[in-house]
Design an enzyme around this catalytic site. Structure first.
Site, mmCIF file in Angstrom:
data_model
loop_
_atom_site.group_PDB
_atom_site.id
_atom_site.type_symbol
_atom_site.label_atom_id
_atom_site.label_comp_id
_atom_site.label_asym_id
_atom_site.label_seq_id
_atom_site.Cartn_x
_atom_site.Cartn_y
_atom_site.Cartn_z
ATOM 1 N N HIS A 233 -0.492 1.891 -9.023
ATOM 2 C CA HIS A 233 0.184 2.136 -7.743
ATOM 3 C C HIS A 233 1.377 3.100 -7.867
ATOM 4 O O HIS A 233 1.562 3.981 -7.027
ATOM 5 C CB HIS A 233 0.639 0.785 -7.156
ATOM 6 C CG HIS A 233 0.693 0.738 -5.667
ATOM 7 N ND1 HIS A 233 0.303 -0.360 -4.932
ATOM 8 C CD2 HIS A 233 1.108 1.652 -4.771
ATOM 9 C CE1 HIS A 233 0.478 -0.104 -3.645
ATOM 10 N NE2 HIS A 233 0.966 1.108 -3.518
ATOM 11 N N LYS B 119 -5.334 -1.392 -5.823
ATOM 12 C CA LYS B 119 -4.310 -0.829 -6.724
ATOM 13 C C LYS B 119 -3.593 -1.921 -7.500
ATOM 14 O O LYS B 119 -3.386 -3.023 -6.994
ATOM 15 C CB LYS B 119 -3.262 -0.037 -5.915
ATOM 16 C CG LYS B 119 -3.835 0.879 -4.873
ATOM 17 C CD LYS B 119 -2.783 1.722 -4.173
ATOM 18 C CE LYS B 119 -3.361 2.365 -2.920
ATOM 19 N NZ LYS B 119 -3.402 1.489 -1.753
ATOM 20 N N TYR C 46 -0.458 -5.456 -0.915
ATOM 21 C CA TYR C 46 -0.611 -5.654 0.537
ATOM 22 C C TYR C 46 -0.957 -7.099 0.901
ATOM 23 O O TYR C 46 -0.912 -7.468 2.058
ATOM 24 C CB TYR C 46 -1.677 -4.702 1.116
ATOM 25 C CG TYR C 46 -1.489 -3.228 0.828
ATOM 26 C CD1 TYR C 46 -0.295 -2.729 0.317
ATOM 27 C CD2 TYR C 46 -2.521 -2.319 1.054
ATOM 28 C CE1 TYR C 46 -0.134 -1.378 0.035
ATOM 29 C CE2 TYR C 46 -2.364 -0.961 0.777
ATOM 30 C CZ TYR C 46 -1.167 -0.508 0.257
ATOM 31 O OH TYR C 46 -1.023 0.832 -0.025
ATOM 32 N N LYS D 281 -3.868 4.598 8.695
ATOM 33 C CA LYS D 281 -3.880 3.168 9.048
ATOM 34 C C LYS D 281 -3.610 3.026 10.543
ATOM 35 O O LYS D 281 -2.745 3.708 11.098
ATOM 36 C CB LYS D 281 -2.797 2.434 8.258
ATOM 37 C CG LYS D 281 -2.568 0.976 8.667
ATOM 38 C CD LYS D 281 -1.420 0.791 9.651
ATOM 39 C CE LYS D 281 -1.285 -0.623 10.154
ATOM 40 N NZ LYS D 281 -0.246 -0.740 11.221
ATOM 41 N N SER D 282 -4.321 2.139 11.187
ATOM 42 C CA SER D 282 -3.931 1.694 12.522
ATOM 43 C C SER D 282 -4.463 0.291 12.716
ATOM 44 O O SER D 282 -5.532 -0.044 12.233
ATOM 45 C CB SER D 282 -4.487 2.618 13.611
ATOM 46 O OG SER D 282 -4.176 2.062 14.868
ATOM 47 N N ASP E 265 -8.896 1.274 1.893
ATOM 48 C CA ASP E 265 -7.849 1.362 0.867
ATOM 49 C C ASP E 265 -6.901 0.179 0.993
ATOM 50 O O ASP E 265 -6.143 0.071 1.950
ATOM 51 C CB ASP E 265 -7.058 2.662 1.056
ATOM 52 C CG ASP E 265 -5.978 2.837 -0.006
ATOM 53 O OD1 ASP E 265 -6.275 3.409 -1.070
ATOM 54 O OD2 ASP E 265 -4.835 2.386 0.220
HETATM 55 N N1 LIG Z 1 -0.108 4.492 -2.716
HETATM 56 C C1 LIG Z 1 0.974 4.226 -2.040
HETATM 57 O O1 LIG Z 1 2.076 4.128 -2.601
HETATM 58 C C2 LIG Z 1 0.883 4.056 -0.560
HETATM 59 C C3 LIG Z 1 2.050 3.956 0.205
HETATM 60 C C4 LIG Z 1 1.918 3.817 1.577
HETATM 61 C C5 LIG Z 1 0.668 3.794 2.162
HETATM 62 N N2 LIG Z 1 -0.465 3.867 1.396
HETATM 63 C C6 LIG Z 1 -1.827 3.814 1.976
HETATM 64 O O2 LIG Z 1 -1.934 4.812 2.999
HETATM 65 C C7 LIG Z 1 -2.339 4.197 4.240
HETATM 66 C C8 LIG Z 1 -1.776 4.949 5.407
HETATM 67 O O3 LIG Z 1 -0.368 5.082 5.321
HETATM 68 P P1 LIG Z 1 0.661 4.339 6.290
HETATM 69 O O4 LIG Z 1 0.039 3.103 6.810
HETATM 70 O O5 LIG Z 1 1.930 4.216 5.536
HETATM 71 O O6 LIG Z 1 0.950 5.414 7.415
HETATM 72 P P2 LIG Z 1 0.109 6.320 8.455
HETATM 73 O O7 LIG Z 1 -1.347 6.059 8.356
HETATM 74 O O8 LIG Z 1 0.616 7.708 8.295
HETATM 75 O O9 LIG Z 1 0.658 5.804 9.844
HETATM 76 C C9 LIG Z 1 0.429 4.507 10.326
HETATM 77 C C10 LIG Z 1 1.290 4.334 11.576
HETATM 78 O O10 LIG Z 1 0.887 5.295 12.563
HETATM 79 C C11 LIG Z 1 0.450 4.629 13.735
HETATM 80 N N3 LIG Z 1 -0.753 5.322 14.217
HETATM 81 C C12 LIG Z 1 -1.985 5.309 13.643
HETATM 82 N N4 LIG Z 1 -2.848 6.065 14.346
HETATM 83 C C13 LIG Z 1 -2.157 6.571 15.389
HETATM 84 C C14 LIG Z 1 -2.519 7.413 16.470
HETATM 85 N N5 LIG Z 1 -3.760 7.868 16.598
HETATM 86 N N6 LIG Z 1 -1.542 7.737 17.370
HETATM 87 C C15 LIG Z 1 -0.283 7.277 17.223
HETATM 88 N N7 LIG Z 1 0.121 6.473 16.223
HETATM 89 C C16 LIG Z 1 -0.816 6.118 15.306
HETATM 90 C C17 LIG Z 1 0.137 3.197 13.338
HETATM 91 O O11 LIG Z 1 0.389 2.317 14.411
HETATM 92 P P3 LIG Z 1 -0.585 1.048 14.793
HETATM 93 O O12 LIG Z 1 -1.042 0.429 13.521
HETATM 94 O O13 LIG Z 1 0.351 0.178 15.570
HETATM 95 O O14 LIG Z 1 -1.688 1.602 15.628
HETATM 96 C C18 LIG Z 1 1.137 2.964 12.205
HETATM 97 O O15 LIG Z 1 2.405 2.609 12.728
HETATM 98 C C19 LIG Z 1 -1.792 2.765 4.081
HETATM 99 O O16 LIG Z 1 -2.364 1.868 4.999
HETATM 100 C C20 LIG Z 1 -2.144 2.487 2.638
HETATM 101 O O17 LIG Z 1 -3.520 2.167 2.528
HETATM 102 C C21 LIG Z 1 -0.364 4.002 0.043
#
Ligand SMILES: NC(=O)c1ccc[n+]([C@@H]2O[C@H](COP(=O)([O-])OP(=O)(O)OC[C@H]3O[C@@H](n4cnc5c(N)ncnc54)[C@H](OP(=O)(O)O)[C@@H]3O)[C@@H](O)[C@H]2O)c1
Length: 275
Positions: free
Chosen positions: A109, A76, A51, A232-233, A46
């Site tokens: 988006h 998006k 981005y 995401k990580s 995604d």
């Molecule tokens: N449509 C929209 O408006 C929108 C908005 C926001 C996000 N998104 C999409 O959703 C995806 C995911 O959301 P997000 O990146 O905001 O947040 P998320 O996936 O909820 O959290 C990512 C954060 O959690 C940490 N993390 C990941 N796995 C972990 C684990 N197993 N243990 C501890 N910490 C962990 C990551 O750190 P590290 O990376 O340092 O490991 C990062 O800081 C995005 O990448 C994007 O593709 C879409």
């Protein structure tokens, strides 16, 4: 390697229930991060024009040697490109950066209701879909009022609504509304951005009980709710940990405890007012 279940979208296209998000991955690191994700077994990626890492994502996909039909690529349309002609142009740019001739899912988006361009933007996505350049089209951050308008004023029901959804913001009503229209709900920030919820005693308690990590418990909760999920990580060990969620099951008591974590707190903007 885990076998990832698929959901069938309302146009018959199948989408992996768990994918990999690349928000906030810098372009110069994207190739390595996406390559790690593909190596770990993710097949759904995604990204978004916002981005600024579509090119790195596309390169990693191409160099992986994985057949195109085994991949599911989402991107998006960013806010500044809403409007019919602007959206068509923005899609061409995204496709070119990704180095692909089609994406699997293209999303608006944000609805930006105050600008009132999302219906005409959706018409452009319908055209892109009709041309076969997006196998499915959908929306992100749409509230019931926005989905209702699309239903009344356009032809295609969105395949997906990608929304902020995690244990602090469980989105019960919106999930039900999506389901009623035949729209799959996809959870963004599924881990609440690693913010607080992963150290909540309810989550750590369930994690201890199952011999799993807190992130695995939260992702398993999403899977059992039926959400599509895209953690995401940028950390290889976490990338592997987050896909390893298919060998255990939360019981009714766990699910009831997870239900108590709702606070309504968002990590992102409110879609009704974000402009
Ligand atoms: N449509 C929209 O408006 C929108 C908005 C926001 C996000 N998104 C999409 O959703 C995806 C995911 O959301 P997000 O990146 O905001 O947040 P998320 O996936 O909820 O959290 C990512 C954060 O959690 C940490 N993390 C990941 N796995 C972990 C684990 N197993 N243990 C501890 N910490 C962990 C990551 O750190 P590290 O990376 O340092 O490991 C990062 O800081 C995005 O990448 C994007 O593709 C879409």
């Amino acid at each position: 390697m885990s076998t990832i279940p698929e959901v069938t979208l309302n146009n018959g296209i199948r989408m992996p229930q768990l994918g990999f998000g690349v928000y906030q991955v810098p372009e110069d690191e994207t190739h390595g991060v996406v390559a790690s994700a593909l190596e770990a077994g993710y097949r759904s990626i995604d990204t978004a024009a916002l981005y600024r890492n579509e090119a790195g994502t596309g390169r990693a996909l191409a160099e992986s040697g994985i057949p195109r039909e085994e991949l599911f690529v989402t991107t998006k349309l960013w806010n500044t490109d809403q409007g019919h002609d602007a959206a068509l142009k923005a899609f061409d740019t995204s496709l070119e950066k990704l180095g692909l001739d089609h994406v699997d899912l293209y999303l608006i988006h944000w609805p930006l209701p105050a600008r009132d361009l999302y219906v005409e933007t959706w018409r452009a996505l319908e055209k892109i879909h009709a041309e076969g350049r997006a196998r499915a089209i959908g929306v992100s951050n749409f509230q019931p009022a926005h989905l209702r308008r699309l239903r009344e004023e356009s032809d295609i029901v969105p395949a997906v609504n990608q929304i902020e959804l995690h244990p602090r913001l469980q989105q019960r009503e919106l999930r039900e509304f999506d389901a009623g229209l035949g729209v799959a709900t996809e959870a963004w920030s599924p881990l609440g951005r690693g913010n607080g919820v992963l150290v909540d005693p309810v989550v750590t308690g369930i994690a201890e009980k199952h011999g799993r990590s807190p992130a695995q418990v939260v992702l398993r909760w999403h899977i059992q709710l039926g959400n599509v999920v895209i953690p995401k990580s940028a950390t290889p060990a976490r990338i592997r940990e987050n896909i390893d969620v298919f060998g255990f099951e939360l019981d009714d008591e766990d699910l009831a405890s997870m239900g108590t974590l709702e606070t309504g707190a968002r990590v992102g903007p409110d879609p009704d007012t974000f402009n």
